[in-house]
Design a protein around this motif. Sequence first.
Motif, PDB file in Angstrom:
ATOM      1  N   SER A 156       1.030   9.078   1.501  1.00  0.00           N
ATOM      2  CA  SER A 156       1.969   8.319   0.677  1.00  0.00           C
ATOM      3  C   SER A 156       3.350   8.961   0.723  1.00  0.00           C
ATOM      4  O   SER A 156       3.471  10.182   0.679  1.00  0.00           O
ATOM      5  CB  SER A 156       1.477   8.264  -0.763  1.00  0.00           C
ATOM      6  OG  SER A 156       0.282   7.508  -0.852  1.00  0.00           O
TER       7      SER A 156
ATOM      8  N   PRO B 299       7.731   7.870  -0.439  1.00  0.00           N
ATOM      9  CA  PRO B 299       8.632   6.857  -0.985  1.00  0.00           C
ATOM     10  C   PRO B 299       9.246   6.004   0.134  1.00  0.00           C
ATOM     11  O   PRO B 299       9.520   6.505   1.228  1.00  0.00           O
ATOM     12  CB  PRO B 299       9.718   7.675  -1.691  1.00  0.00           C
ATOM     13  CG  PRO B 299       9.217   9.064  -1.761  1.00  0.00           C
ATOM     14  CD  PRO B 299       8.216   9.235  -0.694  1.00  0.00           C
ATOM     15  N   LYS B 300       9.460   4.734  -0.155  1.00  0.00           N
ATOM     16  CA  LYS B 300      10.004   3.832   0.873  1.00  0.00           C
ATOM     17  C   LYS B 300      11.376   4.272   1.348  1.00  0.00           C
ATOM     18  O   LYS B 300      11.776   3.973   2.478  1.00  0.00           O
ATOM     19  CB  LYS B 300      10.063   2.403   0.342  1.00  0.00           C
ATOM     20  CG  LYS B 300      10.829   2.209  -0.949  1.00  0.00           C
ATOM     21  CD  LYS B 300      10.738   0.755  -1.424  1.00  0.00           C
ATOM     22  CE  LYS B 300      11.412   0.560  -2.782  1.00  0.00           C
ATOM     23  NZ  LYS B 300      10.676   1.267  -3.863  1.00  0.00           N
ATOM     24  N   GLN B 301      12.111   5.009   0.492  1.00  0.00           N
ATOM     25  CA  GLN B 301      13.436   5.487   0.903  1.00  0.00           C
ATOM     26  C   GLN B 301      13.344   6.454   2.083  1.00  0.00           C
ATOM     27  O   GLN B 301      14.352   6.696   2.766  1.00  0.00           O
ATOM     28  CB  GLN B 301      14.130   6.191  -0.271  1.00  0.00           C
ATOM     29  CG  GLN B 301      14.488   5.253  -1.419  1.00  0.00           C
ATOM     30  CD  GLN B 301      13.407   5.187  -2.480  1.00  0.00           C
ATOM     31  OE1 GLN B 301      12.226   5.382  -2.187  1.00  0.00           O
ATOM     32  NE2 GLN B 301      13.793   4.916  -3.721  1.00  0.00           N
ATOM     33  N   TYR B 302      12.149   7.013   2.318  1.00  0.00           N
ATOM     34  CA  TYR B 302      11.969   7.997   3.383  1.00  0.00           C
ATOM     35  C   TYR B 302      11.220   7.439   4.598  1.00  0.00           C
ATOM     36  O   TYR B 302      11.015   8.147   5.582  1.00  0.00           O
ATOM     37  CB  TYR B 302      11.190   9.210   2.863  1.00  0.00           C
ATOM     38  CG  TYR B 302      11.929  10.084   1.862  1.00  0.00           C
ATOM     39  CD1 TYR B 302      13.281   9.907   1.595  1.00  0.00           C
ATOM     40  CD2 TYR B 302      11.266  11.100   1.185  1.00  0.00           C
ATOM     41  CE1 TYR B 302      13.946  10.701   0.688  1.00  0.00           C
ATOM     42  CE2 TYR B 302      11.922  11.911   0.274  1.00  0.00           C
ATOM     43  CZ  TYR B 302      13.267  11.697   0.020  1.00  0.00           C
ATOM     44  OH  TYR B 302      13.920  12.494  -0.880  1.00  0.00           O
ATOM     45  N   TRP B 303      10.801   6.184   4.536  1.00  0.00           N
ATOM     46  CA  TRP B 303       9.984   5.662   5.630  1.00  0.00           C
ATOM     47  C   TRP B 303      10.673   5.743   6.988  1.00  0.00           C
ATOM     48  O   TRP B 303      10.023   5.942   8.016  1.00  0.00           O
ATOM     49  CB  TRP B 303       9.608   4.200   5.344  1.00  0.00           C
ATOM     50  CG  TRP B 303       8.596   4.050   4.237  1.00  0.00           C
ATOM     51  CD1 TRP B 303       7.965   5.044   3.549  1.00  0.00           C
ATOM     52  CD2 TRP B 303       8.127   2.819   3.688  1.00  0.00           C
ATOM     53  NE1 TRP B 303       7.124   4.521   2.598  1.00  0.00           N
ATOM     54  CE2 TRP B 303       7.209   3.146   2.662  1.00  0.00           C
ATOM     55  CE3 TRP B 303       8.401   1.478   3.950  1.00  0.00           C
ATOM     56  CZ2 TRP B 303       6.552   2.171   1.915  1.00  0.00           C
ATOM     57  CZ3 TRP B 303       7.752   0.511   3.211  1.00  0.00           C
ATOM     58  CH2 TRP B 303       6.838   0.841   2.202  1.00  0.00           C
ATOM     59  N   ARG B 304      11.989   5.568   6.999  1.00  0.00           N
ATOM     60  CA  ARG B 304      12.685   5.565   8.294  1.00  0.00           C
ATOM     61  C   ARG B 304      12.729   6.944   8.951  1.00  0.00           C
ATOM     62  O   ARG B 304      13.166   7.074  10.091  1.00  0.00           O
ATOM     63  CB  ARG B 304      14.103   5.022   8.126  1.00  0.00           C
ATOM     64  CG  ARG B 304      15.046   5.879   7.288  1.00  0.00           C
ATOM     65  CD  ARG B 304      16.402   5.177   7.164  1.00  0.00           C
ATOM     66  NE  ARG B 304      17.376   5.965   6.420  1.00  0.00           N
ATOM     67  CZ  ARG B 304      17.526   5.946   5.113  1.00  0.00           C
ATOM     68  NH1 ARG B 304      16.713   5.183   4.370  1.00  0.00           N
ATOM     69  NH2 ARG B 304      18.449   6.676   4.523  1.00  0.00           N
TER      70      ARG B 304
ATOM     71  N   GLN C  39      10.077   8.505   9.748  1.00  0.00           N
ATOM     72  CA  GLN C  39       8.865   8.619  10.564  1.00  0.00           C
ATOM     73  C   GLN C  39       9.222   8.725  12.046  1.00  0.00           C
ATOM     74  O   GLN C  39       9.972   7.898  12.567  1.00  0.00           O
ATOM     75  CB  GLN C  39       7.987   7.385  10.336  1.00  0.00           C
ATOM     76  CG  GLN C  39       6.733   7.334  11.194  1.00  0.00           C
ATOM     77  CD  GLN C  39       5.849   6.170  10.813  1.00  0.00           C
ATOM     78  OE1 GLN C  39       5.202   6.205   9.789  1.00  0.00           O
ATOM     79  NE2 GLN C  39       5.832   5.131  11.641  1.00  0.00           N
TER      80      GLN C  39
ATOM     81  N   ASN D  11       2.551   4.229  11.831  1.00  0.00           N
ATOM     82  CA  ASN D  11       1.845   4.045  10.554  1.00  0.00           C
ATOM     83  C   ASN D  11       1.481   5.364   9.888  1.00  0.00           C
ATOM     84  O   ASN D  11       0.366   5.535   9.375  1.00  0.00           O
ATOM     85  CB  ASN D  11       0.569   3.215  10.754  1.00  0.00           C
ATOM     86  CG  ASN D  11       0.890   1.848  11.348  1.00  0.00           C
ATOM     87  OD1 ASN D  11       1.880   1.221  10.976  1.00  0.00           O
ATOM     88  ND2 ASN D  11       0.053   1.399  12.251  1.00  0.00           N
TER      89      ASN D  11
ATOM     90  N   PHE E 209       3.110   6.605   7.182  1.00  0.00           N
ATOM     91  CA  PHE E 209       3.317   6.515   5.742  1.00  0.00           C
ATOM     92  C   PHE E 209       2.588   5.322   5.127  1.00  0.00           C
ATOM     93  O   PHE E 209       2.660   4.192   5.626  1.00  0.00           O
ATOM     94  CB  PHE E 209       4.810   6.404   5.427  1.00  0.00           C
ATOM     95  CG  PHE E 209       5.607   7.606   5.801  1.00  0.00           C
ATOM     96  CD1 PHE E 209       5.084   8.886   5.643  1.00  0.00           C
ATOM     97  CD2 PHE E 209       6.884   7.474   6.312  1.00  0.00           C
ATOM     98  CE1 PHE E 209       5.820  10.005   5.971  1.00  0.00           C
ATOM     99  CE2 PHE E 209       7.639   8.596   6.644  1.00  0.00           C
ATOM    100  CZ  PHE E 209       7.107   9.859   6.485  1.00  0.00           C
TER     101      PHE E 209
ATOM    102  N   PRO F 110       2.420   2.982   1.555  1.00  0.00           N
ATOM    103  CA  PRO F 110       3.314   2.694   0.418  1.00  0.00           C
ATOM    104  C   PRO F 110       3.011   3.642  -0.734  1.00  0.00           C
ATOM    105  O   PRO F 110       1.863   3.984  -0.980  1.00  0.00           O
ATOM    106  CB  PRO F 110       2.963   1.245   0.068  1.00  0.00           C
ATOM    107  CG  PRO F 110       2.336   0.675   1.308  1.00  0.00           C
ATOM    108  CD  PRO F 110       1.620   1.836   1.955  1.00  0.00           C
ATOM    109  N   ASP F 111       4.049   4.068  -1.440  1.00  0.00           N
ATOM    110  CA  ASP F 111       3.838   4.985  -2.550  1.00  0.00           C
ATOM    111  C   ASP F 111       3.292   4.256  -3.783  1.00  0.00           C
ATOM    112  O   ASP F 111       3.204   3.049  -3.801  1.00  0.00           O
ATOM    113  CB  ASP F 111       5.148   5.717  -2.900  1.00  0.00           C
ATOM    114  CG  ASP F 111       6.249   4.775  -3.354  1.00  0.00           C
ATOM    115  OD1 ASP F 111       6.090   3.550  -3.173  1.00  0.00           O
ATOM    116  OD2 ASP F 111       7.264   5.272  -3.867  1.00  0.00           O
TER     117      ASP F 111
END
Length: 365
Positions: free
Chosen positions: A345, A347-352, A354, A360, A362, A364-365
């Motif tokens: 898990s 935060p979506k703010q950090y997904w980029r 990866q 895949n 991450f 969703p938190d």
Amino acid sequence: MSQLFTPINLGPVTLPNRIIIAPMCQYSAIDGQATEWHTIHLGQLAFSGAGLLIVEATAVEPEGRISPNDLGLWDDKTEQALATTIQAVKKYSTMPLAIQLAHAGRKASMPAPWQPGPAVTPEHGGWQPVAPSAIPYDNNSAQPLELTTERIESIIASFAHSAKRADKLGFDVIEVHAAHGYLLHEFLSPISNHRQDMYGGSLDNRMRLTLAVFSAIRKVFPAHKSVGVRISASDWVENGWDLAQSLELCHQLKKLGCDYIHVSSGGLSAQQHIPVSPNYQVPFARRIKEEVGMPTIAVGLITEPEQAEAIVATGEADMVALARGILYNPRWPWHAAAELGAQVSAPKQYWRSQPHRIKNLFLPD
């Protein structure tokens, strides 16, 4: 499939994976009250993707602090200060949260570790430490006062009162600190406990306080939340607290409804001789898991993803805890998931963030 990243139940509480952030003192509180440092510190760890974040040893009364700068949870002021931090963390993270409730005993009123020296005197903001017996930890420590039975009863009550406050703050888990030479461990070990009353002498008597504290907390902490205990499985000193006694303690804790055991060692005597190396405490966790049948957390020089995976996958322990390693690398679970082909898990703010070579990573938190 990585076993490290499978869910596990600690009694009624389910963790998303088996990576535990161990409690780590920050020596950054003011009069027991959490500060902005705690919000920043715990906030970054709450984004790590670990399965559980345990807040540092938190004193149940002012005299129970290790240092004048230790965190506390004994009155409305300390509760409100910690509420500010916990509310901020829970707003942006779904990670389960635990708090370690503690009393430092004879190791209280000491300076922060980056300011080594003798015990802090009352004239400089310190206080008189207490213990099962009037035996100091070492030459730098103050001479403790031997606790009366009435004072022991008041400390048990203090643990229960702090547990109620922890529930109000929204903690999912309480960890009772009975390790590292602090008060409950001091009562357990024959090295520091020379009492002749109901709290000293026999193993049953020396275990009495730890079992009473656990029972008092379990009674007031809601049934849908978990309570575990951290122990030092050995003093690493001849004729001290050892694995055989730890096993008996764990059997008794299991009967009382303990949800897990966090297995560390040492901290009781300056005479300890610890054979420090990777996994050096894992055999203690393995024996407790095998003979008591309670979920166990292994801790101590567990630094590499494959190392942690092997401990869990081979059944040596159910979970692994990270302390200094996750301070050095607060995204350790991300990197472990990438290496082991798992998901974590974030935060979506950090997904980029990866890496393109990993798909895949991450959840969703």
